[in-house]
Design a protein around this motif. Sequence first.
Motif, short mmCIF file in Angstrom:
data_model
loop_
_atom_site.label_atom_id
_atom_site.label_comp_id
_atom_site.label_asym_id
_atom_site.label_seq_id
_atom_site.Cartn_x
_atom_site.Cartn_y
_atom_site.Cartn_z
N HIS A 45 -8.00 88.55 -64.63
CA HIS A 45 -7.00 89.02 -63.67
C HIS A 45 -6.81 90.53 -63.78
N GLU A 46 -6.74 91.02 -65.02
CA GLU A 46 -6.57 92.46 -65.21
C GLU A 46 -7.78 93.21 -64.67
N GLU A 49 -7.57 93.23 -60.89
CA GLU A 49 -6.56 94.18 -60.43
C GLU A 49 -7.06 95.62 -60.53
N GLN A 50 -7.76 95.92 -61.61
CA GLN A 50 -8.30 97.27 -61.77
C GLN A 50 -9.36 97.57 -60.71
N GLN A 53 -7.82 98.03 -57.29
CA GLN A 53 -7.10 99.30 -57.26
C GLN A 53 -8.07 100.47 -57.08
N PHE A 250 -7.59 89.07 -54.89
CA PHE A 250 -6.71 90.19 -55.22
C PHE A 250 -6.50 91.01 -53.94
N ARG A 252 -4.61 94.28 -51.83
CA ARG A 252 -3.94 95.58 -51.82
C ARG A 252 -3.79 96.04 -50.38
#
Length: 576
Positions: A45-46, A49-50, A53, A250, A252
């Motif tokens: 997940h991290e 997200e990175q 982003q 994810f 954004r």
Amino acid sequence: MNQHKQLSFKYRIFGSSLLVALLPLLLCSILMLSIFTDTLERQSHETGEQQIQKLTDRFALILQGEEEALQRLCEDEFVQRSLLDHTTDELVKDVYLALYQATNGMSSGAAFALYDAGGQLKFTTQEGTPQAQLPVNWGLLYKAAQQSGAAYLAEPEQDAASQGLPSLRAVRSVHAANGSRIGYVVCSLTAQQLRQSFAGLLPEGGPLFLFTPQGRLMYASRSGVEEEAQRLREALMAGTLPTQPDQNYFLRTEPVSGCLLILRQPAALSAGAVGLMRSISFASAAISLILCVAISFLLSRSLSRPIERLSHAMHQVRRGDLDAHVDVERQDEIGQLTEDFNEMTTRLKAQVEERVQHQRDLNDAQIRQMQAQLNPHFLYNTLDTMKWLAKIHKLPEVAQLAGGLGSILRSSIASEQFITLRQELVLVEHYIDIQKIRFAGKFQYVIDVPEHLRDIIVPKMVLQPLVENSILHGLETSESGYIYIYAQCDEKVLNLSVTDDGCGMSTEMVERLNSPEPKMLQGHLGLYNVMRIVQLYYGRDYGLHATSQAGIGTTVTLRLPAGKEECNAESCNCGR
């Protein structure tokens, strides 16, 4: 709990060992599996997200470059002149130079176009056939006219290479020096140009989707994902994201244009991988269970078997078999317990044999005493007849002798083995009265025994032999002697002493009296019997002790327990 207590020692050890070994293993396996999967999911997940982003930052950077390029073109002198005056060849050249410079200054390679205030195309760097006329009352130009900065709108591409995907267009109004709107600068960013811009940033796991604020797909990093894009569009319209067991999405939102970026990444562990890990964990647990059962069985057996042998030997001892013995096969605590058990049975057997021998000695003494009672009983009856005859014929001394001797004989043949010190002193006085008639005027005596000591229980006829020894041996050569009988109590020990002022006792005799062995007094029947009886009843800590000085006198002390109920003999008939 009660059922557990009713189990045998072997099965209790077996069950406890199994639980202690297996439960932590299962808990650790489940916990480690949970921690492992949670850690991988969190890391995945991290990472997602990175990545999303980074892609969003790159897209924002592209839009920022467009914004800056649009602003430079709006302020460019040649662009403004071309929108106001009739263009000349030289001016056209300068305008295209400014447009291509803006294009080359952007990493995405976007195309720029100039439209006049009426929406008529004037200049463009876009290949193919761009739209020659754009409406000014609606659409892109109308939106740009309503705001001071750049306006963004996704419109269908006319180029076949775009595969029907819209391009993102940014428009900015061009104003003259007097503030009037003289035209528009349009920057078009196609899917092909976005693919070039995102090159090197796209992850290997899954595709990237770029949707317009209205939910239209503008870019997909892979082909053949139309159905997935449609599901994403429907989910976005519903305000959610689709959920799949093996995939993570994810999202954004780019704040300037309002475009939505969605990145799909595979889950850290697929359902098959999780199932495989669980199968491996269960298989490991099963193998561990088998090992735990085997080890627990061996452990419980190694502990229970020697205890079972000890228990069997204890049952033998309980049935009276003191020859029970357990072989020592180990050197641990159980081996030490086995050695202690063997030592205990050895000592117990010795003590039983000692008690048996002790009882035999008592029985022998009692038999001898009963045999000796036959003749004293006949003598007692005879003396009683003599006493009455003496009274009839008025012979008081003979009556006194017969009465005193009768009392002594009556006490000797009585069944009681223990009497109070008060009763013992009465017997002593009877004996002294008889001896005073025999040795008229030859000695005097004093009995000094405190009243509170006279109720102490003592063996019968233990003081009379000491008085007899003093009269017959101590005062043998004296014309006028003195006998002092006294008692004292010291730390629960009763000391009965007989002191005379006679000729004294030889050193050899003193040593024999002070010896703890009764056999040293053999030949002195009275003293031997006293020492033997006292030690049989109370042990070797009690007995006789003598001190003597030649020509001065002798003191013989008898040590007895001072309690009123100190009789330890099983054959005691004193009534306590």
